[in-house]
Design an enzyme around this catalytic site. Sequence first.
Site, PDB file in Angstrom:
ATOM      1  N   HIS A   3       0.824  -1.209   0.000  1.00 49.45           N
ATOM      2  CA  HIS A   3       0.000   0.000   0.000  1.00 49.45           C
ATOM      3  C   HIS A   3       0.860   1.262   0.000  1.00 49.45           C
ATOM      4  O   HIS A   3       0.343   2.365   0.084  1.00 49.45           O
ATOM      5  CB  HIS A   3      -0.914  -0.019   1.238  1.00 49.45           C
ATOM      6  CG  HIS A   3      -2.027   0.977   1.193  1.00 49.45           C
ATOM      7  ND1 HIS A   3      -2.122   2.023   2.087  1.00 49.45           N
ATOM      8  CD2 HIS A   3      -3.091   1.096   0.366  1.00 49.45           C
ATOM      9  CE1 HIS A   3      -3.198   2.739   1.826  1.00 49.45           C
ATOM     10  NE2 HIS A   3      -3.806   2.194   0.781  1.00 49.45           N
ATOM     11  N   ASP A  10      15.756  10.173  -9.833  1.00 49.86           N
ATOM     12  CA  ASP A  10      17.206  10.372  -9.904  1.00 49.86           C
ATOM     13  C   ASP A  10      17.863  10.501  -8.533  1.00 49.86           C
ATOM     14  O   ASP A  10      18.933  11.100  -8.398  1.00 49.86           O
ATOM     15  CB  ASP A  10      17.550  11.609 -10.742  1.00 49.86           C
ATOM     16  CG  ASP A  10      17.180  11.425 -12.218  1.00 49.86           C
ATOM     17  OD1 ASP A  10      17.087  10.266 -12.654  1.00 49.86           O
ATOM     18  OD2 ASP A  10      16.987  12.443 -12.903  1.00 49.86           O
TER      19      ASP A  10
END
Length: 262
Positions: A3, A10
């Site tokens: 969940h 990056d």
Amino acid sequence: RDHRKITVIDGHPAFTGGINLEDRYINIRSPYGHWKDTAVMVKGDAVQSFTMMFLQMWNYNERERIFTPYLALPEHPQKTEGYVIPYGDTPMDDENVGEMVYLDMLNRATDYAWIMTPYLIPDNELLTALQFAAKRGVDVRLILPGIPDKKTVYALSRSYYRQLLDAGVKIYEYTPGFIHGKVALCDGIHGVVGSINLDYRSLYHHFECAAYLYRVPALTDIRTDFEQTMNLCRRIYPEHLRSFPLWARLFAYIAKFAAPLV
């Protein structure tokens, strides 16, 4: 069930909160009225914790586990106010971190404790903490949906209203639609934004995550969002409980026996 909601780009910013990748979360289609959700963007060292949580889930299904290339330290650490502490919860451990954070915040609160959640199915410990905080004079407020996405869970959530109202907890229902945000704010000092609901599934059965915020400037924005949201809510008083459908009250009474499975 996974969940968690994690996006890392990056290795620099990370995002977490309640938002899934679906049209309703940006109100392109709104089957339950206006869909309100919340998320937080994290930068700096704390991003690595979200990267690690993502990789841990990824590696559950991979033979070759990969961590190192994605966990490089930031090149230019920044000094900021307060602390951001990401954390995860897992049904594989005995320690329920998500619930422990909520309990700690409620037990430490001295002025106010405001919580936004789509589902309210607390266990005895969490229910007691909410009641006790209100009884000792803390301004405890809960913001819940005005239009449900799951009627059975909605009825079960409402079955706790009487106990909470009697203890002095203030309850608000978001009249424009559905609240899906999972946010907590205590005394303007502590805050949580993440994927963790106040129900058994999130607290015991799911993989979850959140960011714990301590004395960071973003807490002011969170308070503003709470205040703006409450202006769109209907506050629930004890006399309103009599107007709830009889079938819903009877169903909720019976469903409480299965609450840990809901």
